[in-house]
Design a protein around this motif. Structure first.
Motif, PDB file in Angstrom:
ATOM      1  N   LEU A  63      10.932  12.102  -7.807  1.00  0.00           N
ATOM      2  CA  LEU A  63      11.808  10.942  -7.735  1.00  0.00           C
ATOM      3  C   LEU A  63      11.898  10.371  -6.322  1.00  0.00           C
ATOM      4  CD1 LEU A  63      13.602   9.067  -9.302  1.00  0.00           C
ATOM      5  CD2 LEU A  63      15.519  10.649  -8.980  1.00  0.00           C
ATOM      6  N   SER A  64      11.827  11.200  -5.305  1.00  0.00           N
ATOM      7  CA  SER A  64      11.870  10.690  -3.931  1.00  0.00           C
ATOM      8  C   SER A  64      10.695   9.755  -3.664  1.00  0.00           C
ATOM      9  CB  SER A  64      11.840  11.856  -2.931  1.00  0.00           C
ATOM     10  OG  SER A  64      13.023  12.615  -3.004  1.00  0.00           O
ATOM     11  N   PHE A  65       9.509  10.120  -4.140  1.00  0.00           N
ATOM     12  CA  PHE A  65       8.343   9.264  -3.964  1.00  0.00           C
ATOM     13  C   PHE A  65       8.479   7.970  -4.768  1.00  0.00           C
ATOM     14  CE2 PHE A  65       6.522  13.485  -2.972  1.00  0.00           C
ATOM     15  CZ  PHE A  65       6.012  13.209  -1.711  1.00  0.00           C
ATOM     16  N   GLU A  66       9.047   8.067  -5.965  1.00  0.00           N
ATOM     17  CA  GLU A  66       9.212   6.881  -6.805  1.00  0.00           C
ATOM     18  C   GLU A  66      10.222   5.914  -6.200  1.00  0.00           C
ATOM     19  OE1 GLU A  66      10.294   8.746 -10.430  1.00  0.00           O
ATOM     20  OE2 GLU A  66       8.255   9.437 -10.884  1.00  0.00           O
TER      21      GLU A  66
ATOM     22  N   GLY B 109      17.914  12.710  -0.370  1.00  0.00           N
ATOM     23  CA  GLY B 109      16.822  13.475  -0.961  1.00  0.00           C
ATOM     24  C   GLY B 109      17.313  14.615  -1.835  1.00  0.00           C
ATOM     25  N   VAL B 110      18.395  15.255  -1.404  1.00  0.00           N
ATOM     26  CA  VAL B 110      18.982  16.335  -2.209  1.00  0.00           C
ATOM     27  C   VAL B 110      19.465  15.787  -3.547  1.00  0.00           C
ATOM     28  CG1 VAL B 110      20.904  17.954  -2.362  1.00  0.00           C
ATOM     29  CG2 VAL B 110      19.602  17.769  -0.237  1.00  0.00           C
ATOM     30  N   ALA B 111      20.138  14.623  -3.509  1.00  0.00           N
ATOM     31  CA  ALA B 111      20.638  14.023  -4.741  1.00  0.00           C
ATOM     32  C   ALA B 111      19.494  13.624  -5.671  1.00  0.00           C
ATOM     33  CB  ALA B 111      21.501  12.809  -4.416  1.00  0.00           C
ATOM     34  N   LEU B 112      18.435  13.038  -5.109  1.00  0.00           N
ATOM     35  CA  LEU B 112      17.291  12.632  -5.926  1.00  0.00           C
ATOM     36  C   LEU B 112      16.590  13.846  -6.532  1.00  0.00           C
ATOM     37  CD1 LEU B 112      15.829   9.819  -3.637  1.00  0.00           C
ATOM     38  CD2 LEU B 112      17.059   9.525  -5.792  1.00  0.00           C
ATOM     39  N   LEU B 113      16.501  14.919  -5.762  1.00  0.00           N
ATOM     40  CA  LEU B 113      15.884  16.141  -6.269  1.00  0.00           C
ATOM     41  C   LEU B 113      16.648  16.668  -7.477  1.00  0.00           C
ATOM     42  CD1 LEU B 113      13.707  18.349  -5.793  1.00  0.00           C
ATOM     43  CD2 LEU B 113      15.396  19.520  -4.342  1.00  0.00           C
ATOM     44  N   ALA B 114      17.978  16.614  -7.409  1.00  0.00           N
ATOM     45  CA  ALA B 114      18.801  17.092  -8.523  1.00  0.00           C
ATOM     46  C   ALA B 114      18.685  16.168  -9.732  1.00  0.00           C
ATOM     47  CB  ALA B 114      20.257  17.202  -8.083  1.00  0.00           C
ATOM     48  N   LEU B 115      18.524  14.870  -9.479  1.00  0.00           N
ATOM     49  CA  LEU B 115      18.479  13.905 -10.574  1.00  0.00           C
ATOM     50  C   LEU B 115      17.134  13.870 -11.296  1.00  0.00           C
ATOM     51  CD1 LEU B 115      20.346  10.826  -9.025  1.00  0.00           C
ATOM     52  CD2 LEU B 115      21.106  12.234 -10.953  1.00  0.00           C
ATOM     53  N   GLY B 116      16.033  13.924 -10.530  1.00  0.00           N
ATOM     54  CA  GLY B 116      14.735  13.709 -11.169  1.00  0.00           C
ATOM     55  C   GLY B 116      13.608  14.560 -10.671  1.00  0.00           C
ATOM     56  N   GLY B 117      13.902  15.637  -9.948  1.00  0.00           N
ATOM     57  CA  GLY B 117      12.833  16.493  -9.458  1.00  0.00           C
ATOM     58  C   GLY B 117      12.176  15.938  -8.207  1.00  0.00           C
ATOM     59  N   TRP B 118      11.135  16.639  -7.745  1.00  0.00           N
ATOM     60  CA  TRP B 118      10.502  16.269  -6.478  1.00  0.00           C
ATOM     61  C   TRP B 118       9.826  14.898  -6.530  1.00  0.00           C
ATOM     62  CZ3 TRP B 118       5.260  15.349  -6.057  1.00  0.00           C
ATOM     63  CH2 TRP B 118       4.461  15.754  -7.115  1.00  0.00           C
TER      64      TRP B 118
ATOM     65  N   ALA C 194       0.829  -1.203   0.000  1.00  0.00           N
ATOM     66  CA  ALA C 194       0.000   0.000   0.000  1.00  0.00           C
ATOM     67  C   ALA C 194       0.866   1.257   0.000  1.00  0.00           C
ATOM     68  CB  ALA C 194      -0.931   0.000   1.215  1.00  0.00           C
ATOM     69  N   THR C 195       1.988   1.211   0.731  1.00  0.00           N
ATOM     70  CA  THR C 195       2.917   2.342   0.734  1.00  0.00           C
ATOM     71  C   THR C 195       3.466   2.585  -0.667  1.00  0.00           C
ATOM     72  OG1 THR C 195       3.557   1.914   3.028  1.00  0.00           O
ATOM     73  CG2 THR C 195       5.086   3.222   1.697  1.00  0.00           C
ATOM     74  N   ALA C 196       3.773   1.500  -1.369  1.00  0.00           N
ATOM     75  CA  ALA C 196       4.287   1.632  -2.734  1.00  0.00           C
ATOM     76  C   ALA C 196       3.265   2.320  -3.634  1.00  0.00           C
ATOM     77  CB  ALA C 196       4.648   0.262  -3.289  1.00  0.00           C
ATOM     78  N   MET C 197       2.005   1.904  -3.541  1.00  0.00           N
ATOM     79  CA  MET C 197       0.975   2.492  -4.401  1.00  0.00           C
ATOM     80  C   MET C 197       0.724   3.960  -4.054  1.00  0.00           C
ATOM     81  SD  MET C 197      -1.821  -0.562  -4.945  1.00  0.00           S
ATOM     82  CE  MET C 197      -2.063  -0.904  -3.200  1.00  0.00           C
ATOM     83  N   LEU C 198       0.647   4.264  -2.759  1.00  0.00           N
ATOM     84  CA  LEU C 198       0.392   5.649  -2.354  1.00  0.00           C
ATOM     85  C   LEU C 198       1.574   6.546  -2.691  1.00  0.00           C
ATOM     86  CD1 LEU C 198      -2.088   6.955  -0.965  1.00  0.00           C
ATOM     87  CD2 LEU C 198      -2.098   4.464  -0.928  1.00  0.00           C
ATOM     88  N   SER C 199       2.793   6.001  -2.623  1.00  0.00           N
ATOM     89  CA  SER C 199       3.966   6.807  -2.973  1.00  0.00           C
ATOM     90  C   SER C 199       3.953   7.165  -4.446  1.00  0.00           C
ATOM     91  CB  SER C 199       5.252   6.037  -2.618  1.00  0.00           C
ATOM     92  OG  SER C 199       5.321   5.798  -1.231  1.00  0.00           O
ATOM     93  N   LEU C 200       3.585   6.199  -5.292  1.00  0.00           N
ATOM     94  CA  LEU C 200       3.456   6.497  -6.721  1.00  0.00           C
ATOM     95  C   LEU C 200       2.382   7.550  -6.964  1.00  0.00           C
ATOM     96  CD1 LEU C 200       3.748   3.078  -8.611  1.00  0.00           C
ATOM     97  CD2 LEU C 200       5.336   5.018  -8.664  1.00  0.00           C
TER      98      LEU C 200
END
Length: 389
Positions: free
Chosen positions: A161-164, A150-159, A80-86
Motif C-alpha cells: 500500500l505504501s508504494f500504491e 507508513g505504519v498506518a498504511l502497513l496495517a491497512l493494506g500490507g507492504w 515515471a515514479t508513479a509507474m515504477l511505484s506500482l
C-alpha cells in the motif's frame, strides 16, 4: 504571485513524493522477508537501492536539464515514479524489488533537482530565500511524519500500500502541474558541465559548506537512536523528542531567514548560521566527552545546530544556485549529491564505534561542521551584487 505560490506548493509536494521513497516505505522493510523471501540484510538493500538510484538520478537529471524542457522532465519524472511505484508493489521477490527500487530512485529524483532552479526563476532574491525556507521546512517534516503514515498504511493494506499511495500521489501532482500550473524553464547552459562546477571555488564554497552542515546534522541524527537505546539505556521516545524539537526550531529559523537577509545581507546570515551550528556541535561533543547521558541536555544542545542550519540553509542553497552561473540543474544536483555523500560517509565512519556512545557520533559531526566553517573562511564568496535585486 498567487499562481507562483500555487506552483511552488505543487513543486514542494513533488519533492516530498521523492522523499517518501525511503521514509514511507521504512516501516514495511522488516516484514519484507516474510512476504517476498530473503533475509533482513537483503531487506535493508531495499532502502539502500533507492538511495543509490537517487544519486544516479541527480546526475542524470542535471545533465538532461540542458537538453529537455524543465516542465517535460519534471512532470515526466512524476509519471515515471508513479509507474515504477506500482511495479514495486507487484514485485514477486525481494531481488526483483531491489532492482526496481534502483530505477525508482533514479526517476524520482527529478523534482529535487529542478525545484531550486524553478524557485530561482519565479522569485527575486528575497522571495526565493523565503520560498526555499518554506521548501526546506516542509521537507524537514517528511522524515518525522512519513514513517508514522507508513505504519498506518502497513496495517491497512500490507507492504504494497505504501508504494500504491506513492504512485497515486505522483499521478495527481503530475496532472495538477500539467493543467493548473506553469512550471518555468530552469536556467541552463549548454556549454556547462559538472567538471566546470567542481573547478569553481565560489560554487564549492556554498555547495560544500551546505553539505557539511546538513551532513553533520544527519550523521548525528542517524546515530542517536542506537546511542539512546543501546548505550544510554533510554527509549526511542528520547530520539523522537530530540527530532521534534530540532525540526520545530529549524522551521522557525528557516522562515525568519528572508527577513534577516533583507536586513543583514545573505553572507552575514550564512556565516551566523554556520557558526551557530558549529557551536552547538562543539557543545554536543564536549558534553559527550564529559560522559553526559541526559536526553534533555542532548536535545537542548541539538537546538542551536538546527537553528543554525535553518538560518544558513535557504540563503546558502540559493547562493549555490547563483554561483552556478546559469547552470541551475547541475548546481542543484551537485549540492544534493554532496549532502548525500557526506551523510553516507560520516555514517559509515561512525558505524563501527556506535556502541561506544555519543562521542564518535558527536565527534564526526563536529569535524563536518568545522569543515563548513573552513569553507566560508578560505573559499571565495559570491559578491552581494551578483545576486538579483
Amino acid at each position: 504571485m498567487n499562481r507562483a505560490w500555487w506552483t511552488l506548493g505543487l513543486v514542494v509536494s513533488s519533492t516530498i513524493v521523492g522523499l517518501m521513497g525511503t521514509d514511507l516505505v521504512l516501516p514495511a522493510v522488516p516484514h519484507l522477508p516474510e512476504a517476498l523471501g530473503g533475509d533482513p540484510a537483503r531487506a535493508q538493500l531495499v532502502l539502500a537501492a533507492y538511495v543509490g538510484g537517487s544519486c544516479i538520478g541527480l546526475l542524470g537529471f542535471g545533465m538532461l536539464g540542458d537538453r529537455v524542457a524543465t516542465p517535460h522532465l519534471f512532470i515526466g519524472s512524476l509519471l515515471a515514479t508513479a509507474m515504477l511505484s506500482l511495479a514495486c508493489g507487484q514485485a514477486p521477490t525481494i531481488g526483483a524489488l531491489i532492482a526496481l527500487r534502483v530505477v525508482q530512485g533514479i526517476v524520482a529524483s527529478g523534482p529535487a533537482v529542478f525545484a531550486p532552479g524553478i524557485i530561482n526563476a519565479m522569485f527575486d532574491e528575497e522571495g526565493a530565500v523565503k520560498a526555499i525556507g518554506v521548501l526546506a521546512s516542509i521537507e524537514s517534516l517528511a522524515p518525522a511524519l512519513a514513517p508514522i503514515a507508513g505504519v498506518a498504511l502497513l496495517a491497512l493494506g500490507g507492504w504494497q500500500l505504501s508504494f500504491e499511495v506513492m504512485s497515486g500521489l505522483a499521478v495527481v501532482l503530475a496532472v495538477l502541474l500539467a493543467f493548473t500550473a506553469k512550471v518555468p524553464q530552469v536556467s541552463r547552459r549548454r556549454s556547462g558541465s559538472f567538471l566546470a562546477l567542481l573547478g569553481d571555488l565560489t560554487f564549492l564554497r556554498y555547495a560544500f559548506s551546505q553539505a557539511f552542515v546538513l551532513g553533520g546534522l544527519l550523521v548525528f541524527v542517524f546515530g542517536m537512536p542506537a546511542v539512546f537505546v543501546r548505550v544510554h539505556g533510554g527509549t526511542l521516545t528520547d530520539f523522537i523528542v530530540m527530532q521534534v524539537c530540532g525540526i520545530a526550531t529549524f522551521m522557525v529559523a528557516a522562515n525568519l531567514t528572508s527577513r534577516l537577509v533583507a536586513r543583514m545581507g545573505a553572507e552575514r546570515v550564512i556565516a551566523i548560521g554556520t557558526w551557530l551550528a558549529a557551536a552547538g556541535a562543539f557543545a554536543q561533543f564536549g558534553y559527550a566527552v564529559m560522559g553526559g547521558r541526559s536526553a534533555w541536555v542532548i536535545t537542548a544542545l541539538f537546538v542551536p545546530v538546527n537553528s543554525g542550519l535553518g538560518l544558513r540553509g535557504p540563503p546558502g542553497f540559493f547562493r549555490a544556485i547563483l554561483a552556478s552561473h546559469g547552470d541551475d540543474a547541475r548546481g542543484s544536483a551537485l549540492v544534493m549529491l554532496f549532502v548525500l555523500g557526506v551523510a553516507a560517509m560520516g555514517t559509515a565512519l561512525v558505524s563501527p564505534w556506535i556502541e561506544r556512545g555519543s562521542i564518535p557520533v558527536a565527534g564526526v559531526a563536529l569535524v563536518l561542521h568545522a569543515l563548513s566553517v573552513a569553507c566560508l573562511s578560505f573559499l571565495p564568496k559570491l559578491p552581494e551584487a551578483g545576486a538579483r535585486a
